[in-house]
Design an enzyme around this catalytic site. Structure first.
Site, PDB file in Angstrom:
ATOM      1  N   SER A 220      44.466 122.680 -46.225  1.00  0.00           N
ATOM      2  CA  SER A 220      45.281 123.361 -45.223  1.00  0.00           C
ATOM      3  C   SER A 220      45.154 122.633 -43.889  1.00  0.00           C
ATOM      4  O   SER A 220      44.483 121.607 -43.785  1.00  0.00           O
ATOM      5  CB  SER A 220      44.820 124.798 -45.059  1.00  0.00           C
ATOM      6  N   LYS A 221      45.793 123.184 -42.902  1.00  0.00           N
ATOM      7  CA  LYS A 221      45.776 122.570 -41.558  1.00  0.00           C
ATOM      8  C   LYS A 221      44.360 122.339 -41.045  1.00  0.00           C
ATOM      9  O   LYS A 221      44.116 121.411 -40.289  1.00  0.00           O
ATOM     10  CB  LYS A 221      46.520 123.474 -40.571  1.00  0.00           C
ATOM     11  N   ARG A 222      43.444 123.205 -41.462  1.00  0.00           N
ATOM     12  CA  ARG A 222      42.056 123.058 -41.006  1.00  0.00           C
ATOM     13  C   ARG A 222      41.488 121.692 -41.364  1.00  0.00           C
ATOM     14  O   ARG A 222      40.556 121.217 -40.737  1.00  0.00           O
ATOM     15  CB  ARG A 222      41.161 124.117 -41.658  1.00  0.00           C
ATOM     16  N   HIS A 223      42.034 121.088 -42.402  1.00  0.00           N
ATOM     17  CA  HIS A 223      41.488 119.811 -42.857  1.00  0.00           C
ATOM     18  C   HIS A 223      42.102 118.611 -42.146  1.00  0.00           C
ATOM     19  O   HIS A 223      41.916 117.481 -42.557  1.00  0.00           O
ATOM     20  CB  HIS A 223      41.687 119.667 -44.368  1.00  0.00           C
ATOM     21  N   GLY A 224      42.842 118.873 -41.082  1.00  0.00           N
ATOM     22  CA  GLY A 224      43.426 117.746 -40.350  1.00  0.00           C
ATOM     23  C   GLY A 224      44.898 117.604 -40.656  1.00  0.00           C
ATOM     24  O   GLY A 224      45.565 118.586 -40.985  1.00  0.00           O
TER      25      GLY A 224
END
Ligand code: GLU
Length: 450
Positions: A220-224
């Protein structure tokens, strides 16, 4: 020309950019179409009128093109099964809904049309990747209390729901195999019921394994970076990105990890895709990118690096192509991304960044005297055409021997003064390529030569 009868589709909703999961799905569809000489169809699922935009549709197409995933039919190029936007296919959704109503298989609730989920039917989903999955019709669509939940097919605003439109379109577009993310497995039994009710044969299904971030959680976005274009800006090559995404769930075998589209398209086997989730590993991506970067022809590499040099404020247009290509060749395998390679080679284009990085403050006056003596003699003895790496090195070694110095004592300051870095390709090679005048100017700036 596609002729095998295999027809697959990528069906994005234009409510965001092309993200990694979507690119992965598109890529596996593309591979399967190319492997079989079939057709790869692009269908835009824009029934969410509020969130869908033409801009996102364009970005998705640009992302697919960037990855080299060309489609055979789609909203921009047409084809024999158009139109290719769901918003333009309303008639067929309405017509089939009327048919289900007429046959008593659906009912109306206000303006909405609801499909009645039959009781007690056994469904087997033969998934090419996951194997057989048994589902009872009663369980395909349930309320939280366990009772059957009928399926809305047309909403009260007249728009079809995803599960319904996807069935009508996959049938009408003659799709032979539906390849999509595993998050759709739970939708598939509902779709199978609709195929059955409409009297159609369902296509084959292949659900692709989930992609996890480095922390083993769903990507997800959390991973960059999530959109494929961000990877372009970060310095990843489309060929490398293609290669890397293909490796998420599949490999061509024999330990082969670095390959191009043609090889992948020749070897791809849907049934050999593994169902275990794959991890989006940045180290692996960097490795794959570096290998593709190394394999580029010098001219191509220069053309790719030029915009990255420019974004660092450097001016490649001031140099001839051959010089820049030689500089990048000399860099060897340095730099995992185009961005890094541009950064690491900046000193070939400008002395400015060198001065920013290095001020020679660690050099004592005595050492400076020694360096001055060394460089003055070296520059006195070597002039073009003798200004070559081999001759520079031989002269430096000779001088060090007769003056009781070690090569390192002179080579390190030379490296710092020319590149502003502790690590670089062979410093005499760098000196040869920069040329005598430029080397003189840089050394003079640090008072290593007079
Ligand atoms: N529009 C759906 C999505 O983006 C397509 C899913 C499918 O391939 O059936 O998730």
């Amino acid at each position: 020309m596609p002729d095998s009868g295999v027809r697959v589709r990528f069906a994005p909703s234009p409510t965001g950019a092309l993200h990694i999961g979507g690119a992965h799905t598109a890529l596996f569809n593309w591979l399967w179409a190319r492997r079989n000489g079939g057709s790869f169809v692009l269908r835009v699922e824009d029934t969410d009128r509020e969130r869908s935009t033409a801009e996102y549709e364009r970005t998705i197409m640009d992302g697919l093109k960037w990855l080299g995933l060309n489609w055979d039919e789609g909203p921009d190029i047409g084809g024999g099964y158009g139109p290719y936007r769901q918003s333009e296919r309303m008639d067929s959704y309405r017509r089939r809904a009327m048919d289900l109503l007429d046959r008593g298989l659906a009912y109306k609730e206000g303006e909405a049309v609801i499909f009645r989920v039959p009781e007690g039917e056994d469904l087997v989903l033969h998934d090419i990747i996951y194997g057989d999955i048994n589902v009872q019709s009663d369980r395909s669509s349930m309320k939280t209390d366990g009772s059957i939940k009928d399926i809305v097919i047309i909403k009260s605003d007249g728009m079809p729901t995803y599960n319904y439109a996807v069935v009508v379109d996959d049938h009408d577009m003659n799709i032979t195999c539906v390849i999509r993310g595993e998050d759709h497995i739970s939708n598939t039994p509902k779709q199978m019921l609709l195929y059955r009710a409409l009297g159609w044969e369902a296509p084959q299904f292949a659900h692709l394994p989930m992609i996890l971030g480095g922390d083993k959680k769903k990507l997800s976005k959390r991973h960059g970076a999530t959109s494929v274009f961000e990877y372009n800006d970060m310095g990843y090559l489309p060929d490398a990105m293609f290669n890397f995404l293909a490796l998420l769930g599949w490999t061509p075998g024999n330990g082969l990890e670095i390959f191009d589209r043609e090889l992948a398209a020749k070897k791809f086997e849907l049934s050999r895709v593994i169902k275990k989730p794959s991890v989006f590993d940045m180290n692996k991506l960097n490795f794959v990118n570096q290998e593709h970067l190394k394999a580029l022809a010098p001219k191509t590499r220069r053309e790719i690096i030029e915009p990255f040099w420019r974004s660092l404020g450097l001016s490649p247009e001031r140099f001839d192509c051959k010089y820049l290509e030689d500089a990048l060749t000399l860099m060897g395998g340095r730099g995992r991304t185009t961005k890094e390679l541009a950064e690491y080679s900046d000193y070939f284009l400008d002395f400015g960044p060198v001065k920013d990085r290095y001020d020679a403050s660690e050099i004592t006056p005595e050492r400076k005297d020694l360096l001055r003596k060394f460089f003055t003699e070296l520059f006195g003895s070597l002039k073009p055409p003798d200004w070559s790496a081999a001759k520079l090195e031989a002269a430096a070694r000779g001088w060090c021997e007769s003056n009781g110095a070690s090569l390192k004592d002179v080579a390190m300051p030379l490296r710092w003064a020319l590149t502003g870095r502790k690590v670089s390709p062979g410093v005499f090679e760098v000196a040869e390529l920069l040329g005598r005048d430029e080397c003189w100017a840089r050394l003079a700036r640090y008072e290593f030569i007079v």
